[in-house]
Design a protein around this motif. Structure first.
Motif, PDB file in Angstrom:
ATOM      1  N   GLY A 205       0.820  -1.210   0.000  1.00 19.16           N
ATOM      2  CA  GLY A 205       0.000   0.000   0.000  1.00 19.16           C
ATOM      3  C   GLY A 205       0.854   1.260   0.000  1.00 19.16           C
ATOM      4  N   ILE A 206       2.110   1.130  -0.451  1.00 20.54           N
ATOM      5  CA  ILE A 206       2.999   2.301  -0.485  1.00 20.54           C
ATOM      6  C   ILE A 206       2.815   3.047  -1.803  1.00 20.54           C
ATOM      7  CG2 ILE A 206       5.443   2.967  -0.713  1.00 20.54           C
ATOM      8  CD1 ILE A 206       6.093   0.939   1.457  1.00 20.54           C
ATOM      9  N   LYS A 207       2.399   4.262  -1.703  1.00 25.54           N
ATOM     10  CA  LYS A 207       2.175   5.065  -2.914  1.00 25.54           C
ATOM     11  C   LYS A 207       2.962   6.360  -2.793  1.00 25.54           C
ATOM     12  CE  LYS A 207      -2.657   3.618  -3.702  1.00 25.54           C
ATOM     13  NZ  LYS A 207      -2.624   2.351  -3.044  1.00 25.54           N
ATOM     14  N   ALA A 208       3.417   6.848  -3.935  1.00 27.78           N
ATOM     15  CA  ALA A 208       4.112   8.138  -3.903  1.00 27.78           C
ATOM     16  C   ALA A 208       3.090   9.220  -3.635  1.00 27.78           C
ATOM     17  CB  ALA A 208       4.797   8.378  -5.236  1.00 27.78           C
ATOM     18  N   ALA A 209       3.446  10.123  -2.766  1.00 25.18           N
ATOM     19  CA  ALA A 209       2.504  11.177  -2.391  1.00 25.18           C
ATOM     20  C   ALA A 209       1.986  11.896  -3.623  1.00 25.18           C
ATOM     21  CB  ALA A 209       3.209  12.160  -1.461  1.00 25.18           C
ATOM     22  N   GLY A 210       0.668  11.941  -3.751  1.00 22.50           N
ATOM     23  CA  GLY A 210       0.041  12.745  -4.789  1.00 22.50           C
ATOM     24  C   GLY A 210       0.130  12.208  -6.204  1.00 22.50           C
ATOM     25  N   THR A 211       0.539  10.926  -6.391  1.00 21.77           N
ATOM     26  CA  THR A 211       0.617  10.418  -7.765  1.00 21.77           C
ATOM     27  C   THR A 211      -0.259   9.185  -7.920  1.00 21.77           C
ATOM     28  OG1 THR A 211       2.629   9.319  -7.071  1.00 21.77           O
ATOM     29  CG2 THR A 211       2.894  11.224  -8.489  1.00 21.77           C
ATOM     30  N   ASP A 212      -0.638   8.940  -9.159  1.00 24.42           N
ATOM     31  CA  ASP A 212      -1.495   7.804  -9.460  1.00 24.42           C
ATOM     32  C   ASP A 212      -0.610   6.683 -10.011  1.00 24.42           C
ATOM     33  OD1 ASP A 212      -3.244   5.979 -10.411  1.00 24.42           O
ATOM     34  OD2 ASP A 212      -3.943   7.203 -12.084  1.00 24.42           O
ATOM     35  N   VAL A 213      -0.381   5.632  -9.210  1.00 22.76           N
ATOM     36  CA  VAL A 213       0.564   4.587  -9.644  1.00 22.76           C
ATOM     37  C   VAL A 213       0.015   3.773 -10.807  1.00 22.76           C
ATOM     38  CG1 VAL A 213       1.713   4.324  -7.429  1.00 22.76           C
ATOM     39  CG2 VAL A 213      -0.234   2.882  -7.941  1.00 22.76           C
ATOM     40  N   THR A 214      -1.299   3.753 -10.985  1.00 21.56           N
ATOM     41  CA  THR A 214      -1.835   2.910 -12.057  1.00 21.56           C
ATOM     42  C   THR A 214      -1.532   3.483 -13.441  1.00 21.56           C
ATOM     43  OG1 THR A 214      -3.935   4.044 -11.804  1.00 21.56           O
ATOM     44  CG2 THR A 214      -3.722   1.924 -10.682  1.00 21.56           C
ATOM     45  N   ASP A 221      10.451  12.364  -8.537  1.00 18.87           N
ATOM     46  CA  ASP A 221      10.200  12.506  -7.095  1.00 18.87           C
ATOM     47  C   ASP A 221       9.311  11.380  -6.586  1.00 18.87           C
ATOM     48  OD1 ASP A 221      11.777  14.678  -6.922  1.00 18.87           O
ATOM     49  OD2 ASP A 221      10.140  16.150  -7.066  1.00 18.87           O
ATOM     50  N   GLY A 222       8.385  10.931  -7.425  1.00 16.36           N
ATOM     51  CA  GLY A 222       7.502   9.831  -7.044  1.00 16.36           C
ATOM     52  C   GLY A 222       8.283   8.550  -6.803  1.00 16.36           C
ATOM     53  N   TYR A 223       9.212   8.239  -7.701  1.00 19.61           N
ATOM     54  CA  TYR A 223      10.024   7.018  -7.523  1.00 19.61           C
ATOM     55  C   TYR A 223      10.885   7.109  -6.275  1.00 19.61           C
ATOM     56  CZ  TYR A 223       8.623   5.810 -12.247  1.00 19.61           C
ATOM     57  OH  TYR A 223       7.884   5.503 -13.346  1.00 19.61           O
ATOM     58  N   LYS A 224      11.444   8.283  -6.061  1.00 18.22           N
ATOM     59  CA  LYS A 224      12.290   8.478  -4.866  1.00 18.22           C
ATOM     60  C   LYS A 224      11.454   8.243  -3.617  1.00 18.22           C
ATOM     61  CE  LYS A 224      15.401  12.101  -6.596  1.00 18.22           C
ATOM     62  NZ  LYS A 224      15.658  13.530  -6.467  1.00 18.22           N
ATOM     63  N   ASP A 225      10.257   8.787  -3.631  1.00 16.85           N
ATOM     64  CA  ASP A 225       9.377   8.674  -2.471  1.00 16.85           C
ATOM     65  C   ASP A 225       9.039   7.195  -2.184  1.00 16.85           C
ATOM     66  OD1 ASP A 225       7.780   9.472  -0.392  1.00 16.85           O
ATOM     67  OD2 ASP A 225       6.029   9.855  -1.648  1.00 16.85           O
ATOM     68  N   VAL A 226       8.731   6.433  -3.239  1.00 20.46           N
ATOM     69  CA  VAL A 226       8.398   5.012  -3.062  1.00 20.46           C
ATOM     70  C   VAL A 226       9.598   4.269  -2.468  1.00 20.46           C
ATOM     71  CG1 VAL A 226       7.894   2.859  -4.302  1.00 20.46           C
ATOM     72  CG2 VAL A 226       6.633   4.935  -4.864  1.00 20.46           C
ATOM     73  N   ALA A 227      10.780   4.507  -3.028  1.00 17.73           N
ATOM     74  CA  ALA A 227      11.992   3.806  -2.550  1.00 17.73           C
ATOM     75  C   ALA A 227      12.270   4.157  -1.089  1.00 17.73           C
ATOM     76  CB  ALA A 227      13.191   4.186  -3.421  1.00 17.73           C
ATOM     77  N   ILE A 241      14.330   0.269  -8.098  1.00 16.38           N
ATOM     78  CA  ILE A 241      12.994   0.379  -8.690  1.00 16.38           C
ATOM     79  C   ILE A 241      13.113   0.395 -10.207  1.00 16.38           C
ATOM     80  CG2 ILE A 241      10.911   1.832  -8.826  1.00 16.38           C
ATOM     81  CD1 ILE A 241      11.013   1.706  -6.018  1.00 16.38           C
ATOM     82  N   THR A 242      12.385  -0.489 -10.865  1.00 16.81           N
ATOM     83  CA  THR A 242      12.404  -0.467 -12.327  1.00 16.81           C
ATOM     84  C   THR A 242      11.309   0.475 -12.814  1.00 16.81           C
ATOM     85  OG1 THR A 242      11.027  -2.455 -12.321  1.00 16.81           O
ATOM     86  CG2 THR A 242      13.377  -2.771 -12.662  1.00 16.81           C
ATOM     87  N   LEU A 243      11.620   1.184 -13.866  1.00 13.00           N
ATOM     88  CA  LEU A 243      10.701   2.204 -14.385  1.00 13.00           C
ATOM     89  C   LEU A 243      10.320   1.829 -15.820  1.00 13.00           C
ATOM     90  CD1 LEU A 243      12.924   5.335 -13.478  1.00 13.00           C
ATOM     91  CD2 LEU A 243      11.561   3.982 -11.924  1.00 13.00           C
ATOM     92  N   ARG A 244       9.105   1.336 -15.981  1.00 13.79           N
ATOM     93  CA  ARG A 244       8.664   0.937 -17.314  1.00 13.79           C
ATOM     94  C   ARG A 244       7.543   1.869 -17.778  1.00 13.79           C
ATOM     95  NH1 ARG A 244       8.764  -4.001 -20.044  1.00 13.79           N
ATOM     96  NH2 ARG A 244       9.303  -5.274 -18.237  1.00 13.79           N
ATOM     97  N   GLU A 245       7.732   2.427 -18.956  1.00 18.22           N
ATOM     98  CA  GLU A 245       6.622   3.189 -19.552  1.00 18.22           C
ATOM     99  C   GLU A 245       6.192   2.431 -20.786  1.00 18.22           C
ATOM    100  OE1 GLU A 245       7.469   7.310 -20.517  1.00 18.22           O
ATOM    101  OE2 GLU A 245       8.102   7.645 -18.447  1.00 18.22           O
ATOM    102  N   SER A 246       4.966   1.937 -20.772  1.00 20.44           N
ATOM    103  CA  SER A 246       4.486   1.148 -21.908  1.00 20.44           C
ATOM    104  C   SER A 246       3.968   2.061 -23.004  1.00 20.44           C
ATOM    105  CB  SER A 246       3.357   0.227 -21.466  1.00 20.44           C
ATOM    106  OG  SER A 246       3.873  -0.728 -20.581  1.00 20.44           O
TER     107      SER A 246
END
Ligand SMILES: O=C(O)C(=O)C[C@H](O)[C@H](O)CO
Length: 341
Positions: A205-214, A221-227, A241-246
């Motif tokens: 249930g860890i989400k980056a503050a203010g971002t939509d993970v879906t 900043d979102g990735y940093k926050d999650v890590a 953290i792997t970062l995939r943009e489909s």
């Protein structure tokens, strides 16, 4: 002496229609083998490490085929246990363009899913080992296998062995609630955590503050926050953290970030045309473990892991079949994929 890495999980028979045929069109299915942690072991063996894969497979010929699929790359299979009823199977239909890939599991009651703590002697397995790796797929197989995982983690810690875990959430195997509870316990023993933002959200249930993970579009900043949230909650030494943009089923942007408790290191970003995405995350894990055990600096670590994984996406089958040299060339080059003469 080569560093010794132990990985633990299930290896399955992978059955897939040729090319991009749909299941309903296929008149034959190609047989290969794969599984999250087995895939990591193959990567490491290809890099010259002493990689052993631990699992349980049935005593018949198909079980032996799975063993042989690993031996051909030099993975140590001597701790694999024989017994139980069947080898798990997964069916894979490769997606194309806007049609996603599909996986159907046929793994219930497999030898590995029914394994118990009595099957493995971790003291013996961890003799001389430097690193232990598992993924969230293994404890998802059942409470009995989660108990084996916990025993392995405790034994690894008692011997001062570094433990890594790829959260790898599989919603076809367990609920988010159950995953959170079991993985929460196991992560207490983990030093290096591999995740993507979706796993962090699904499992903890860890989400980056203010971002939509879906949406798959977190900003830096979102990735940093999650890590940081992951590291703060479990005391991980490192979070990758792997970062995939489909863009489509076959075209993705691929990059990663490493957090070492002090700083955040972002890799280069690669546009990839995907030949086979299964095992992409595992090849990242393999590259990361190799880099850590080799003593690379954090930036080089993340560049190596992401380049290794980028190359895997160009290779058919679960296993990443590339050398250290090839990964280094990509990591240090322009990523153009030009012919090398
Ligand atoms: O999904 C699983 O359980 C598998 O092990 C199949 C693939 O090998 C795995 O997803 C790759 O990470």
């Amino acid at each position: 002496m080569a560093k010794k890495v132990i990985t633990f999980g299930e290896i399955m028979l992978r059955l897939a229609p040729e090319g991009y045929y749909r299941f309903v069109q296929a008149e034959s299915l190609g047989a290969t083998y794969g599984g999250g942690e087995a895939n990591v072991a193959v990567s490491l063996a290809n890099y010259g490490m002493d990689a052993a894969f631990v699992t349980k497979v049935p005593k018949h010929e198909i079980g032996q085929c799975a063993v042989n699929s690993l031996r051909r790359y030099g993975v140590d299979t001597s701790y694999m246990v024989r017994g139980g009823n069947r080898l798990g199977i997964y069916f894979l239909e490769k997606g194309a363009s806007q049609r996603p890939s599909k996986v159907i599991y046929d793994r219930a009651g497999s030898s590995m899913a029914e394994a118990t703590t009595a099957d493995f002697n971790w003291d013996e397995i961890f003799e001389g080992a430097d690193w232990f790796h598992f993924t969230g797929i293994t404890p998802a197989l059942g409470d009995n296998v989660a108990a084996v995982c916990l025993e392995a983690c405790k034994a690894a810690k008692a011997k001062n062995i570094t433990v890594s875990c790829d959260l790898n959430y599989r919603n076809k195997l367990w609920s988010k609630e159950k995953a959170g509870q079991v993985m929460g316990q196991l992560c207490e023993y983990v030093d290096v955590c591999i995740a993507n933002e979706e796993d962090a959200s699904d499992v903890f249930g860890i989400k980056a503050a203010g971002t939509d993970v879906t949406s798959g579009k977190l900003n830096h900043d979102g990735y940093k926050d999650v890590a940081k949230q992951l590291a703060d909650r479990f005391g991980f030494q490192k979070v990758a953290i792997t970062l995939r943009e489909s863009i489509s089923a076959n075209d993705n942007m691929w990059a990663a970030m490493l957090y070492d408790g002090n700083d955040y290191y972002f890799s280069k970003k690669y546009p990839m045309h995907i030949v086979d995405r299964v095992g992409g995350g595992d090849s990242f894990g393999g590259g990361l473990i190799y880099s850590c055990l080799t003593g690379f600096e954090p930036q080089q670590t993340i560049e190596f892991a992401v380049a290794a994984s980028c190359l895997k996406h160009s290779i058919e089958g679960d296993f990443n079949q590339v050398s250290v040299d090839e990964v280094m060339k990509l990591a240090g080059g322009d990523g153009s994929g030009r012919v090398q003469r």
